[in-house]
Design a protein around this motif. Structure first.
Motif, mmCIF file in Angstrom:
data_model
loop_
_atom_site.group_PDB
_atom_site.id
_atom_site.type_symbol
_atom_site.label_atom_id
_atom_site.label_comp_id
_atom_site.label_asym_id
_atom_site.label_seq_id
_atom_site.Cartn_x
_atom_site.Cartn_y
_atom_site.Cartn_z
ATOM 1 N N THR A 19 -21.766 21.568 4.079
ATOM 2 C CA THR A 19 -22.162 21.096 5.409
ATOM 3 C C THR A 19 -21.177 20.065 5.941
ATOM 4 O OG1 THR A 19 -24.484 21.469 4.872
ATOM 5 C CG2 THR A 19 -24.019 20.006 6.724
ATOM 6 N N TYR A 20 -20.776 19.114 5.090
ATOM 7 C CA TYR A 20 -19.864 18.066 5.553
ATOM 8 C C TYR A 20 -18.454 18.589 5.765
ATOM 9 C CZ TYR A 20 -23.575 14.734 4.693
ATOM 10 O OH TYR A 20 -24.748 14.062 4.727
ATOM 11 N N LEU A 69 -24.646 20.253 0.467
ATOM 12 C CA LEU A 69 -24.247 19.110 1.296
ATOM 13 C C LEU A 69 -22.736 19.067 1.489
ATOM 14 C CD1 LEU A 69 -26.616 16.334 -0.086
ATOM 15 C CD2 LEU A 69 -26.724 17.442 2.146
#
Length: 79
Positions: A72-73, A69
């Protein structure tokens, strides 16, 4: 809602009792070599080893998902 909690608790307790009875049966009625194959060499701490393994696996999966995550961010913020 309280009925569901009651039945969930009753099912959990029945599961714990069934597992403890099955483990006691295996310990009492199997030869030592077979017991070591099924329960491992440390037969007195099977429950703790199982819980420790579950916690370690959960933490490893959680860390991997957090890293995914975060990547991804960071990629989205860098655009």
């Amino acid at each position: 809602m309280f009925k569901r909690i009651f039945w969930l608790g009753l099912g959990f307790a029945a599961g714990v009792i069934a597992v403890s009875k099955a483990t006691a049966y295996v310990k009492a009625n199997t030869p030592d070599a077979m017991r070591q194959f099924v329960l491992g060499p440390d037969q007195d701490h099977v429950t703790m080893r199982t819980l420790e393994g579950l916690v370690n696996e959960f933490n490893a999966t959680r860390r991997a998902r957090e890293a995914e995550l975060n990547r991804t961010y960071v990629e989205r913020a860098g655009r």
